[in-house]
Design a protein around this motif. Structure first.
Motif, PDB file in Angstrom:
ATOM      1  N   LEU A 124       0.823  -1.214   0.000  1.00  0.00           N
ATOM      2  CA  LEU A 124       0.000   0.000   0.000  1.00  0.00           C
ATOM      3  C   LEU A 124       0.857   1.265   0.000  1.00  0.00           C
ATOM      4  O   LEU A 124       0.521   2.250  -0.666  1.00  0.00           O
ATOM      5  CB  LEU A 124      -0.955  -0.005   1.191  1.00  0.00           C
ATOM      6  N   LEU A 125       1.973   1.230   0.745  1.00  0.00           N
ATOM      7  CA  LEU A 125       2.852   2.398   0.786  1.00  0.00           C
ATOM      8  C   LEU A 125       3.563   2.629  -0.543  1.00  0.00           C
ATOM      9  O   LEU A 125       3.930   3.764  -0.863  1.00  0.00           O
ATOM     10  CB  LEU A 125       3.891   2.249   1.904  1.00  0.00           C
ATOM     11  N   ASN A 126       3.764   1.580  -1.307  1.00  0.00           N
ATOM     12  CA  ASN A 126       4.476   1.683  -2.583  1.00  0.00           C
ATOM     13  C   ASN A 126       3.547   1.856  -3.785  1.00  0.00           C
ATOM     14  O   ASN A 126       4.009   1.785  -4.921  1.00  0.00           O
ATOM     15  CB  ASN A 126       5.371   0.451  -2.786  1.00  0.00           C
ATOM     16  N   ASP A 129      -0.156   5.587  -6.852  1.00  0.00           N
ATOM     17  CA  ASP A 129      -1.035   6.715  -6.550  1.00  0.00           C
ATOM     18  C   ASP A 129      -0.572   7.335  -5.227  1.00  0.00           C
ATOM     19  O   ASP A 129      -0.799   6.790  -4.145  1.00  0.00           O
ATOM     20  CB  ASP A 129      -2.485   6.240  -6.457  1.00  0.00           C
ATOM     21  N   SER A 130       0.090   8.486  -5.324  1.00  0.00           N
ATOM     22  CA  SER A 130       0.676   9.104  -4.131  1.00  0.00           C
ATOM     23  C   SER A 130      -0.369   9.554  -3.117  1.00  0.00           C
ATOM     24  O   SER A 130      -0.077   9.618  -1.923  1.00  0.00           O
ATOM     25  CB  SER A 130       1.583  10.266  -4.513  1.00  0.00           C
ATOM     26  N   GLU A 131      -1.569   9.865  -3.547  1.00  0.00           N
ATOM     27  CA  GLU A 131      -2.621  10.229  -2.593  1.00  0.00           C
ATOM     28  C   GLU A 131      -3.002   9.032  -1.742  1.00  0.00           C
ATOM     29  O   GLU A 131      -3.147   9.143  -0.520  1.00  0.00           O
ATOM     30  CB  GLU A 131      -3.851  10.786  -3.327  1.00  0.00           C
ATOM     31  N   LYS A 132      -3.183   7.876  -2.390  1.00  0.00           N
ATOM     32  CA  LYS A 132      -3.527   6.653  -1.650  1.00  0.00           C
ATOM     33  C   LYS A 132      -2.403   6.257  -0.695  1.00  0.00           C
ATOM     34  O   LYS A 132      -2.647   5.983   0.481  1.00  0.00           O
ATOM     35  CB  LYS A 132      -3.820   5.506  -2.618  1.00  0.00           C
ATOM     36  N   SER A 133      -1.175   6.230  -1.205  1.00  0.00           N
ATOM     37  CA  SER A 133      -0.053   5.825  -0.350  1.00  0.00           C
ATOM     38  C   SER A 133       0.177   6.833   0.764  1.00  0.00           C
ATOM     39  O   SER A 133       0.549   6.459   1.883  1.00  0.00           O
ATOM     40  CB  SER A 133       1.217   5.619  -1.186  1.00  0.00           C
ATOM     41  N   GLY A 134      -0.085   8.107   0.489  1.00  0.00           N
ATOM     42  CA  GLY A 134       0.041   9.130   1.529  1.00  0.00           C
ATOM     43  C   GLY A 134      -0.966   8.941   2.648  1.00  0.00           C
ATOM     44  O   GLY A 134      -0.649   9.129   3.827  1.00  0.00           O
ATOM     45  N   VAL A 136      -2.236   6.094   3.516  1.00  0.00           N
ATOM     46  CA  VAL A 136      -1.775   4.912   4.258  1.00  0.00           C
ATOM     47  C   VAL A 136      -0.660   5.307   5.231  1.00  0.00           C
ATOM     48  O   VAL A 136      -0.655   4.893   6.390  1.00  0.00           O
ATOM     49  CB  VAL A 136      -1.309   3.797   3.294  1.00  0.00           C
ATOM     50  N   MET A 137       0.282   6.132   4.755  1.00  0.00           N
ATOM     51  CA  MET A 137       1.376   6.590   5.626  1.00  0.00           C
ATOM     52  C   MET A 137       0.822   7.332   6.833  1.00  0.00           C
ATOM     53  O   MET A 137       1.236   7.082   7.970  1.00  0.00           O
ATOM     54  CB  MET A 137       2.331   7.484   4.842  1.00  0.00           C
ATOM     55  N   GLN A 138      -0.110   8.232   6.617  1.00  0.00           N
ATOM     56  CA  GLN A 138      -0.694   8.986   7.728  1.00  0.00           C
ATOM     57  C   GLN A 138      -1.421   8.067   8.706  1.00  0.00           C
ATOM     58  O   GLN A 138      -1.330   8.239   9.920  1.00  0.00           O
ATOM     59  CB  GLN A 138      -1.621  10.083   7.199  1.00  0.00           C
ATOM     60  N   ALA A 139      -2.143   7.088   8.176  1.00  0.00           N
ATOM     61  CA  ALA A 139      -2.833   6.127   9.049  1.00  0.00           C
ATOM     62  C   ALA A 139      -1.818   5.345   9.871  1.00  0.00           C
ATOM     63  O   ALA A 139      -1.980   5.195  11.094  1.00  0.00           O
ATOM     64  CB  ALA A 139      -3.698   5.180   8.217  1.00  0.00           C
ATOM     65  N   MET A 140      -0.752   4.860   9.230  1.00  0.00           N
ATOM     66  CA  MET A 140       0.258   4.079   9.943  1.00  0.00           C
ATOM     67  C   MET A 140       0.929   4.907  11.035  1.00  0.00           C
ATOM     68  O   MET A 140       1.165   4.414  12.139  1.00  0.00           O
ATOM     69  CB  MET A 140       1.317   3.559   8.974  1.00  0.00           C
ATOM     70  N   TYR A 155      -6.337   3.637   2.504  1.00  0.00           N
ATOM     71  CA  TYR A 155      -5.991   3.495   1.089  1.00  0.00           C
ATOM     72  C   TYR A 155      -7.183   3.814   0.192  1.00  0.00           C
ATOM     73  O   TYR A 155      -7.065   4.508  -0.803  1.00  0.00           O
ATOM     74  CB  TYR A 155      -5.494   2.070   0.834  1.00  0.00           C
ATOM     75  N   ASN A 156      -8.354   3.313   0.601  1.00  0.00           N
ATOM     76  CA  ASN A 156      -9.580   3.499  -0.178  1.00  0.00           C
ATOM     77  C   ASN A 156     -10.250   4.843   0.069  1.00  0.00           C
ATOM     78  O   ASN A 156     -11.272   5.150  -0.561  1.00  0.00           O
ATOM     79  CB  ASN A 156     -10.564   2.359   0.099  1.00  0.00           C
ATOM     80  N   GLY A 157      -9.695   5.628   0.997  1.00  0.00           N
ATOM     81  CA  GLY A 157     -10.262   6.943   1.265  1.00  0.00           C
ATOM     82  C   GLY A 157     -11.527   6.918   2.073  1.00  0.00           C
ATOM     83  O   GLY A 157     -12.313   7.857   2.043  1.00  0.00           O
ATOM     84  N   SER A 158     -11.729   5.823   2.826  1.00  0.00           N
ATOM     85  CA  SER A 158     -12.964   5.740   3.620  1.00  0.00           C
ATOM     86  C   SER A 158     -12.680   5.752   5.105  1.00  0.00           C
ATOM     87  O   SER A 158     -11.608   5.715   5.561  1.00  0.00           O
ATOM     88  CB  SER A 158     -13.743   4.476   3.260  1.00  0.00           C
TER      89      SER A 158
END
Length: 158
Positions: A124-126, A129-134, A136-140, A155-158
């Motif tokens: 997911l981090l790799n 789509d930098s918005e999705k991976s970003g 994920v990074m913030q969630a982690m 990742y899914n924006g939900s």
């Protein structure tokens, strides 16, 4: 035989720690225990060096006294495929005096740092789509124990 074997320095808990670690991971065993003899810096019969295997990887645990302690500068990275495996490892390794950390890191009751990480985190981090991976990074960054469902939701924006 492994050419490079990590050696973990303990004060006096090397044998206890090795027994604990082999109880946590499958395909693990104590291979050999050498003991201090008479006139040594520790009581005769105390484990000097414990050779053990954790899921196929050889380690040594040394009872070397209180001169050195573990720090987060070195950790054992453990891949955990499922949330159930993450939960089991996290709960077992933090029990009896261990401590949770951030982003999947923890310290066990002996002070050794571990990372409990699902492979999906790297995927997911790799993502391209930098918005999705970003997200994920913030969630982690807000997690202690990694939660796979929360990573996927970010990742899914939900």
């Amino acid at each position: 035989m492994q050419k490079i074997v990590p050696c973990l320095w303990f004060d006096t808990e090397a044998e206890q720690a090795a027994e604990f670690y082999v109880s946590v991971f499958e395909n693990s065993e104590i291979v050999e225990v050498s003991r201090y003899g008479e006139g040594a810096p520790m009581p005769a019969g105390t484990a000097l060096l414990v050779t053990f295997v954790l899921d196929g990887v050889e380690f040594q645990a040394l009872n070397g006294g209180p001169a050195f302690r573990f720090t987060e500068a070195v950790s054992l990275y453990t891949s955990a495929e499922t949330q159930e495996e993450i939960d089991r490892l996290w709960n077992t390794l933090t029990a009896d005096g261990g401590a949770p950390g951030q982003c999947g890191w923890l310290k066990d009751k002996y002070g050794l740092s571990w990372q409990i990480v699902p492979p999906v985190l790297g995927e997911l981090l790799n993502d391209e789509d930098s918005e999705k991976s970003g997200r994920v990074m913030q969630a982690m960054l807000g997690m202690g124990k990694i939660d796979i469902a929360d990573l996927r939701a970010a990742y899914n924006g939900s």
